[in-house]
Design a protein around this motif. Structure first.
Motif, PDB file in Angstrom:
ATOM      1  N   ASP A 209      -5.597  -2.295   1.475  1.00  0.00           N
ATOM      2  CA  ASP A 209      -4.220  -2.799   1.460  1.00  0.00           C
ATOM      3  C   ASP A 209      -4.154  -4.203   2.061  1.00  0.00           C
ATOM      4  OD1 ASP A 209      -1.375  -2.728   1.169  1.00  0.00           O
ATOM      5  OD2 ASP A 209      -1.212  -2.138   3.273  1.00  0.00           O
ATOM      6  N   ARG A 210      -4.779  -4.384   3.196  1.00  0.00           N
ATOM      7  CA  ARG A 210      -4.760  -5.708   3.842  1.00  0.00           C
ATOM      8  C   ARG A 210      -5.463  -6.754   2.980  1.00  0.00           C
ATOM      9  NH1 ARG A 210      -6.194  -7.483  10.002  1.00  0.00           N
ATOM     10  NH2 ARG A 210      -5.992  -9.696   9.612  1.00  0.00           N
ATOM     11  N   THR A 211      -6.597  -6.388   2.395  1.00  0.00           N
ATOM     12  CA  THR A 211      -7.336  -7.320   1.544  1.00  0.00           C
ATOM     13  C   THR A 211      -6.483  -7.762   0.366  1.00  0.00           C
ATOM     14  OG1 THR A 211      -9.450  -6.345   2.176  1.00  0.00           O
ATOM     15  CG2 THR A 211      -9.402  -7.590   0.116  1.00  0.00           C
ATOM     16  N   ALA A 212      -5.825  -6.817  -0.294  1.00  0.00           N
ATOM     17  CA  ALA A 212      -4.972  -7.160  -1.440  1.00  0.00           C
ATOM     18  C   ALA A 212      -3.833  -8.080  -1.016  1.00  0.00           C
ATOM     19  CB  ALA A 212      -4.432  -5.891  -2.088  1.00  0.00           C
ATOM     20  N   ARG A 213      -3.232  -7.813   0.142  1.00  0.00           N
ATOM     21  CA  ARG A 213      -2.144  -8.675   0.638  1.00  0.00           C
ATOM     22  C   ARG A 213      -2.645 -10.085   0.933  1.00  0.00           C
ATOM     23  NH1 ARG A 213      -0.364  -6.885   5.459  1.00  0.00           N
ATOM     24  NH2 ARG A 213      -1.612  -5.011   5.541  1.00  0.00           N
ATOM     25  N   GLU A 214      -3.818 -10.186   1.566  1.00  0.00           N
ATOM     26  CA  GLU A 214      -4.349 -11.511   1.902  1.00  0.00           C
ATOM     27  C   GLU A 214      -4.744 -12.280   0.641  1.00  0.00           C
ATOM     28  OE1 GLU A 214      -7.347 -11.315   4.956  1.00  0.00           O
ATOM     29  OE2 GLU A 214      -5.947 -10.452   6.396  1.00  0.00           O
TER      30      GLU A 214
ATOM     31  N   ALA B 248      -7.891  -5.691  -8.527  1.00  0.00           N
ATOM     32  CA  ALA B 248      -7.443  -4.398  -8.007  1.00  0.00           C
ATOM     33  C   ALA B 248      -8.364  -4.037  -6.848  1.00  0.00           C
ATOM     34  CB  ALA B 248      -7.511  -3.325  -9.086  1.00  0.00           C
ATOM     35  N   VAL B 249      -7.772  -3.741  -5.703  1.00  0.00           N
ATOM     36  CA  VAL B 249      -8.556  -3.346  -4.531  1.00  0.00           C
ATOM     37  C   VAL B 249      -8.238  -1.876  -4.257  1.00  0.00           C
ATOM     38  CG1 VAL B 249      -9.151  -3.880  -2.157  1.00  0.00           C
ATOM     39  CG2 VAL B 249      -8.327  -5.710  -3.649  1.00  0.00           C
ATOM     40  N   LEU B 250      -9.233  -1.021  -4.477  1.00  0.00           N
ATOM     41  CA  LEU B 250      -9.061   0.418  -4.329  1.00  0.00           C
ATOM     42  C   LEU B 250      -9.498   0.884  -2.953  1.00  0.00           C
ATOM     43  CD1 LEU B 250      -9.408  -0.182  -7.433  1.00  0.00           C
ATOM     44  CD2 LEU B 250     -10.218   2.150  -7.626  1.00  0.00           C
ATOM     45  N   GLY B 251      -8.754   1.830  -2.395  1.00  0.00           N
ATOM     46  CA  GLY B 251      -9.108   2.422  -1.107  1.00  0.00           C
ATOM     47  C   GLY B 251      -8.661   3.866  -1.057  1.00  0.00           C
ATOM     48  N   PHE B 252      -9.518   4.723  -0.514  1.00  0.00           N
ATOM     49  CA  PHE B 252      -9.191   6.146  -0.422  1.00  0.00           C
ATOM     50  C   PHE B 252      -8.099   6.404   0.610  1.00  0.00           C
ATOM     51  CE2 PHE B 252     -13.432   6.522  -2.307  1.00  0.00           C
ATOM     52  CZ  PHE B 252     -13.149   7.400  -3.337  1.00  0.00           C
ATOM     53  N   LEU B 253      -7.214   7.317   0.276  1.00  0.00           N
ATOM     54  CA  LEU B 253      -6.109   7.712   1.150  1.00  0.00           C
ATOM     55  C   LEU B 253      -6.571   8.761   2.163  1.00  0.00           C
ATOM     56  CD1 LEU B 253      -3.330   8.021  -1.569  1.00  0.00           C
ATOM     57  CD2 LEU B 253      -3.579   6.211   0.148  1.00  0.00           C
TER      58      LEU B 253
ATOM     59  N   LEU C 122      -3.887 -15.383  -5.265  1.00  0.00           N
ATOM     60  CA  LEU C 122      -4.739 -14.679  -6.227  1.00  0.00           C
ATOM     61  C   LEU C 122      -4.037 -13.381  -6.611  1.00  0.00           C
ATOM     62  CD1 LEU C 122      -8.183 -15.224  -4.502  1.00  0.00           C
ATOM     63  CD2 LEU C 122      -7.405 -16.245  -6.645  1.00  0.00           C
ATOM     64  N   PRO C 123      -3.760 -13.192  -7.894  1.00  0.00           N
ATOM     65  CA  PRO C 123      -3.053 -11.981  -8.315  1.00  0.00           C
ATOM     66  C   PRO C 123      -3.865 -10.739  -7.952  1.00  0.00           C
ATOM     67  CG  PRO C 123      -3.309 -13.544 -10.140  1.00  0.00           C
ATOM     68  CD  PRO C 123      -4.132 -14.047  -9.005  1.00  0.00           C
ATOM     69  N   SER C 124      -3.322  -9.906  -7.069  1.00  0.00           N
ATOM     70  CA  SER C 124      -4.055  -8.731  -6.625  1.00  0.00           C
ATOM     71  C   SER C 124      -3.099  -7.621  -6.254  1.00  0.00           C
ATOM     72  CB  SER C 124      -4.937  -9.087  -5.431  1.00  0.00           C
ATOM     73  OG  SER C 124      -4.147  -9.556  -4.374  1.00  0.00           O
ATOM     74  N   ALA C 125      -3.652  -6.396  -6.237  1.00  0.00           N
ATOM     75  CA  ALA C 125      -2.842  -5.235  -5.887  1.00  0.00           C
ATOM     76  C   ALA C 125      -3.718  -4.188  -5.219  1.00  0.00           C
ATOM     77  CB  ALA C 125      -2.195  -4.635  -7.129  1.00  0.00           C
ATOM     78  N   PHE C 126      -3.153  -3.503  -4.242  1.00  0.00           N
ATOM     79  CA  PHE C 126      -3.806  -2.367  -3.610  1.00  0.00           C
ATOM     80  C   PHE C 126      -3.573  -1.159  -4.499  1.00  0.00           C
ATOM     81  CE2 PHE C 126      -2.843   1.238  -0.555  1.00  0.00           C
ATOM     82  CZ  PHE C 126      -4.160   1.666  -0.469  1.00  0.00           C
ATOM     83  N   VAL C 127      -4.639  -0.458  -4.825  1.00  0.00           N
ATOM     84  CA  VAL C 127      -4.543   0.763  -5.629  1.00  0.00           C
ATOM     85  C   VAL C 127      -5.021   1.920  -4.752  1.00  0.00           C
ATOM     86  CG1 VAL C 127      -5.322   1.983  -7.690  1.00  0.00           C
ATOM     87  CG2 VAL C 127      -4.943  -0.490  -7.779  1.00  0.00           C
TER      88      VAL C 127
END
Length: 97
Positions: free
Chosen positions: A40-45, A14-19, A51-56
Motif C-alpha cells: 500500500d505504501r509503495t503504491a502511494r509513493e 499494480a503492487v500486490l500484497g497479502f492481507l 507514476l500510475p499505480s495501485a495497491f491490489v
C-alpha cells in the motif's frame, strides 16, 4: 515534473500484497500483514511520484490470487510487483505479455 505526454507513456503499476489471515487449525491470527502494509505504501509513493499505480490487496484464500489477477486485468497493469512471504525460498518471478 513530467510532461503530460510522458505521463501518458508511463507504465501502469499494480503492487500486490497479502492481507491479514487466520489459520484456526494452528491457532494463528495475523492481524497485520507486512506485505499489505508495504504494498500500500509503495503504491502511494509511486503515485505521488506521478507514476500510475495501485495497491491490489490479495486475500489469503484459495481464490485470493484469482481475485487479485482479475483486479490487475481490470487496471490494465503493465508492471506487477507482488510482495509476500512463503515457506519456500525467496524468488523473483517475471511474467510477460
Amino acid at each position: 515534473m513530467k510532461g503530460q505526454q510522458e505521463l501518458s507513456r508511463s507504465p501502469r503499476i499494480a503492487v500486490l500484497g497479502f492481507l491479514p489471515w487466520n489459520d484456526p487449525a494452528r491457532d494463528i491470527a495475523v492481524q497485520e500483514n507486512p506485505a499489505a502494509i508495504v504494498a500500500d505504501r509503495t503504491a502511494r509513493e509511486l503515485a505521488e511520484a506521478s507514476l500510475p499505480s495501485a495497491f491490489v490487496p490479495v486475500p489469503v484464500s484459495d481464490e485470493g490470487i484469482h481475485k487479485a489477477s482479475e483486479m490487475v486485468r481490470l487496471l490494465q497493469s503493465e508492471i506487477i510487483v507482488a510482495l509476500g512471504q512463503t515457506k519456500t525460498e525467496p524468488r523473483l518471478e517475471r511474467f510477460g505479455r
